[in-house]
Write a protein that holds these residues in place. Structure first.
Motif, PDB file in Angstrom:
ATOM      1  N   TYR A 199       0.861  -1.184   0.000  1.00 31.65           N
ATOM      2  CA  TYR A 199       0.000   0.000   0.000  1.00 31.65           C
ATOM      3  C   TYR A 199       0.897   1.234   0.000  1.00 31.65           C
ATOM      4  O   TYR A 199       1.829   1.329   0.800  1.00 31.65           O
ATOM      5  CB  TYR A 199      -0.911   0.043   1.221  1.00 31.65           C
ATOM      6  CG  TYR A 199      -1.658   1.357   1.284  1.00 31.65           C
ATOM      7  CD1 TYR A 199      -2.817   1.543   0.542  1.00 31.65           C
ATOM      8  CD2 TYR A 199      -1.159   2.421   2.033  1.00 31.65           C
ATOM      9  CE1 TYR A 199      -3.468   2.772   0.555  1.00 31.65           C
ATOM     10  CE2 TYR A 199      -1.801   3.643   2.046  1.00 31.65           C
ATOM     11  CZ  TYR A 199      -2.959   3.818   1.307  1.00 31.65           C
ATOM     12  OH  TYR A 199      -3.592   5.028   1.305  1.00 31.65           O
ATOM     13  N   ASN A 211      -0.856   0.850  -3.967  1.00 32.03           N
ATOM     14  CA  ASN A 211      -0.593  -0.154  -4.988  1.00 32.03           C
ATOM     15  C   ASN A 211       0.249   0.360  -6.155  1.00 32.03           C
ATOM     16  O   ASN A 211       0.452  -0.360  -7.125  1.00 32.03           O
ATOM     17  CB  ASN A 211      -1.916  -0.702  -5.548  1.00 32.03           C
ATOM     18  CG  ASN A 211      -2.556  -1.685  -4.582  1.00 32.03           C
ATOM     19  OD1 ASN A 211      -1.850  -2.377  -3.844  1.00 32.03           O
ATOM     20  ND2 ASN A 211      -3.881  -1.735  -4.574  1.00 32.03           N
ATOM     21  N   ASP A 241      -9.293   2.840  -4.578  1.00 32.33           N
ATOM     22  CA  ASP A 241     -10.112   1.970  -5.417  1.00 32.33           C
ATOM     23  C   ASP A 241     -10.358   0.664  -4.657  1.00 32.33           C
ATOM     24  O   ASP A 241      -9.878   0.474  -3.537  1.00 32.33           O
ATOM     25  CB  ASP A 241      -9.434   1.694  -6.766  1.00 32.33           C
ATOM     26  CG  ASP A 241      -7.998   1.197  -6.623  1.00 32.33           C
ATOM     27  OD1 ASP A 241      -7.737   0.362  -5.724  1.00 32.33           O
ATOM     28  OD2 ASP A 241      -7.134   1.638  -7.401  1.00 32.33           O
ATOM     29  N   GLU A 242     -11.127  -0.221  -5.290  1.00 34.69           N
ATOM     30  CA  GLU A 242     -11.504  -1.476  -4.630  1.00 34.69           C
ATOM     31  C   GLU A 242     -10.288  -2.345  -4.327  1.00 34.69           C
ATOM     32  O   GLU A 242     -10.233  -3.015  -3.295  1.00 34.69           O
ATOM     33  CB  GLU A 242     -12.491  -2.233  -5.515  1.00 34.69           C
ATOM     34  CG  GLU A 242     -13.064  -3.480  -4.852  1.00 34.69           C
ATOM     35  CD  GLU A 242     -14.107  -4.160  -5.721  1.00 34.69           C
ATOM     36  OE1 GLU A 242     -14.508  -5.290  -5.363  1.00 34.69           O
ATOM     37  OE2 GLU A 242     -14.507  -3.579  -6.753  1.00 34.69           O
ATOM     38  N   ARG A 243      -9.309  -2.296  -5.194  1.00 32.36           N
ATOM     39  CA  ARG A 243      -8.104  -3.112  -4.985  1.00 32.36           C
ATOM     40  C   ARG A 243      -7.352  -2.663  -3.728  1.00 32.36           C
ATOM     41  O   ARG A 243      -6.924  -3.482  -2.918  1.00 32.36           O
ATOM     42  CB  ARG A 243      -7.207  -3.019  -6.214  1.00 32.36           C
ATOM     43  CG  ARG A 243      -5.967  -3.895  -6.128  1.00 32.36           C
ATOM     44  CD  ARG A 243      -5.080  -3.694  -7.340  1.00 32.36           C
ATOM     45  NE  ARG A 243      -3.810  -4.369  -7.217  1.00 32.36           N
ATOM     46  CZ  ARG A 243      -2.753  -4.116  -7.964  1.00 32.36           C
ATOM     47  NH1 ARG A 243      -2.841  -3.180  -8.913  1.00 32.36           N
ATOM     48  NH2 ARG A 243      -1.619  -4.772  -7.798  1.00 32.36           N
ATOM     49  N   GLU A 244      -7.164  -1.353  -3.572  1.00 35.04           N
ATOM     50  CA  GLU A 244      -6.482  -0.861  -2.374  1.00 35.04           C
ATOM     51  C   GLU A 244      -7.319  -1.105  -1.125  1.00 35.04           C
ATOM     52  O   GLU A 244      -6.773  -1.375  -0.050  1.00 35.04           O
ATOM     53  CB  GLU A 244      -6.173   0.634  -2.518  1.00 35.04           C
ATOM     54  CG  GLU A 244      -4.998   0.903  -3.442  1.00 35.04           C
ATOM     55  CD  GLU A 244      -4.489   2.319  -3.346  1.00 35.04           C
ATOM     56  OE1 GLU A 244      -3.391   2.590  -3.873  1.00 35.04           O
ATOM     57  OE2 GLU A 244      -5.183   3.175  -2.749  1.00 35.04           O
ATOM     58  N   SER A 245      -8.625  -1.042  -1.253  1.00 40.45           N
ATOM     59  CA  SER A 245      -9.493  -1.358  -0.120  1.00 40.45           C
ATOM     60  C   SER A 245      -9.283  -2.792   0.341  1.00 40.45           C
ATOM     61  O   SER A 245      -9.144  -3.067   1.548  1.00 40.45           O
ATOM     62  CB  SER A 245     -10.959  -1.148  -0.520  1.00 40.45           C
ATOM     63  OG  SER A 245     -11.826  -1.643   0.488  1.00 40.45           O
ATOM     64  N   ASP A 246      -9.194  -3.713  -0.599  1.00 42.15           N
ATOM     65  CA  ASP A 246      -8.964  -5.115  -0.250  1.00 42.15           C
ATOM     66  C   ASP A 246      -7.578  -5.310   0.360  1.00 42.15           C
ATOM     67  O   ASP A 246      -7.404  -6.078   1.311  1.00 42.15           O
ATOM     68  CB  ASP A 246      -9.126  -5.977  -1.502  1.00 42.15           C
ATOM     69  CG  ASP A 246      -8.959  -7.454  -1.204  1.00 42.15           C
ATOM     70  OD1 ASP A 246      -9.795  -8.009  -0.455  1.00 42.15           O
ATOM     71  OD2 ASP A 246      -7.974  -8.056  -1.700  1.00 42.15           O
ATOM     72  N   THR A 247      -6.582  -4.598  -0.176  1.00 39.05           N
ATOM     73  CA  THR A 247      -5.223  -4.692   0.362  1.00 39.05           C
ATOM     74  C   THR A 247      -5.182  -4.243   1.818  1.00 39.05           C
ATOM     75  O   THR A 247      -4.577  -4.905   2.678  1.00 39.05           O
ATOM     76  CB  THR A 247      -4.250  -3.838  -0.475  1.00 39.05           C
ATOM     77  OG1 THR A 247      -4.176  -4.355  -1.796  1.00 39.05           O
ATOM     78  CG2 THR A 247      -2.862  -3.833   0.152  1.00 39.05           C
ATOM     79  N   ARG A 301      -6.918  -6.826   4.154  1.00 40.46           N
ATOM     80  CA  ARG A 301      -6.073  -8.004   4.382  1.00 40.46           C
ATOM     81  C   ARG A 301      -4.879  -7.669   5.265  1.00 40.46           C
ATOM     82  O   ARG A 301      -4.494  -8.430   6.152  1.00 40.46           O
ATOM     83  CB  ARG A 301      -5.602  -8.572   3.038  1.00 40.46           C
ATOM     84  CG  ARG A 301      -6.721  -9.185   2.198  1.00 40.46           C
ATOM     85  CD  ARG A 301      -6.178  -9.628   0.845  1.00 40.46           C
ATOM     86  NE  ARG A 301      -5.086 -10.597   1.011  1.00 40.46           N
ATOM     87  CZ  ARG A 301      -4.166 -10.843   0.088  1.00 40.46           C
ATOM     88  NH1 ARG A 301      -4.198 -10.167  -1.060  1.00 40.46           N
ATOM     89  NH2 ARG A 301      -3.225 -11.731   0.302  1.00 40.46           N
TER      90      ARG A 301
END
Length: 308
Positions: free
Chosen positions: A10, A12, A195-201, A204
């Motif tokens: 993070y 990304n 974005d959704e990808r950074e939210s998931d990162t 996790r």
């Protein structure tokens, strides 16, 4: 066994060869234990138990971590090195006593050593108070202080001497080294997923920090829950691209002592459509498993940048 995980980064954005960042390795803890030294009798018994520190015990696990987390360089980065020193004093009479005790203990014959220790003490005292009335004044003040205290007073040998002669016994005070310290590090990170990808990162990453800082139920003891296993630990390193940072300080393996997440980093509750908070603050508090020693600066890692 702890589960391995794929690297998390993070933000990304791509890490370039000149990008500075903080690398965190999640490492399975290994107890330092003991190693037996050379045998003293040559027949398979005896020998000393040598201590191994956690940094040495963890080297293999550090090279093969459970996973990596890459975060931006935090604000207000700093290191603080400290050792403990304290004042200590010993007067001439006590020093004479120490010398006498050493003479007695180091003698091969206890009786001769005891006699030698007494004679040694007498000679040292004689040398300290040679030819003057100091010995008599000290002795009379000592017993006077004892007598006053028996009668309910509260004084000391130095107190009586100060009142009667305006002197005290020289305490020979010095500042002496009395211990090492363990360094602590606190980091604060602003997390603002774009974005959704950074939210998931981020989701996790928070789960990994939380899970790996917790103790584990041990399977030893027949599953009775009698024991708890140590949490995993972390090896941190400042990096520039794939290289170690050329200036900033190094870390020894660390335990994550405290983790705090503020899900309203801007002071107001606001989320995206998928309920991800728009601004979070992550606070991490680490402490090193071992002290830093002078010899660490002569190691390959210690010679980089400012060392530890």
């Amino acid at each position: 066994m702890s589960k391995k995980f794929s690297p998390l980064r993070y933000p990304n954005s791509r890490i370039d060869t000149d990008s500075d960042y903080l690398e965190l390795r999640v490492v399975e803890y290994k107890a330092p234990g003991f190693t037996r030294g050379e045998q003293t009798d040559g027949v398979g018994t005896g020998g000393t138990l040598d201590l191994t520190d956690s940094t040495e015990a963890l080297q293999e696990n550090i090279e093969n971590p459970l996973g990596f987390i890459f975060l931006p360089i935090p604000e207000n980065i700093q290191d603080s090195n400290a050792v403990n020193w304290g004042d200590d004093s010993i007067n001439s009479v006590a020093a004479a006593g120490v010398g006498a005790v050493q003479t007695a203990i180091e003698s091969e014959n206890f009786g001769e050593g005891l006699t030698g220790g007494i004679n040694d003490f007498r000679e040292r005292i004689g040398g300290t108070f040679k030819g003057s009335g100091d010995a008599q004044r000290v002795a009379s003040s000592f017993f006077a202080a004892k007598a006053v205290n028996v009668l309910g007073g509260n004084t000391s040998l130095d107190g009586v001497l100060a009142r009667t002669t305006g002197q005290i016994i020289n305490p020979n005070m010095e500042l002496l080294f009395n211990g090492v310290t363990l360094r602590s590090f606190n980091f604060t990170f602003d997390l603002t997923p774009r974005d959704e990808r950074e939210s998931d990162t981020i989701k996790r990453m928070l789960r990994i920090f939380k899970q790996n800082m917790q103790a584990k139920k041990s399977s030893d003891g027949g599953g009775s829950g009698l024991f708890l296993r140590s949490p995993n630990v972390f090896q941190l390193n400042y990096k520039t691209g794939r290289r170690n940072h050329n200036f900033l300080h190094k870390f020894k393996p660390m335990a994550l002592l405290n983790m705090a997440v503020n899900y309203t980093g801007a002071g107001t509750y606001a989320t995206y459509d998928d309920t991800t908070p728009v601004h979070m603050k992550l606070d991490l508090s680490f402490q090193e498993l071992n002290p830093v020693y002078s010899e660490d600066y002569d190691s390959e890692e210690g010679k980089e940048g400012v060392g530890f």
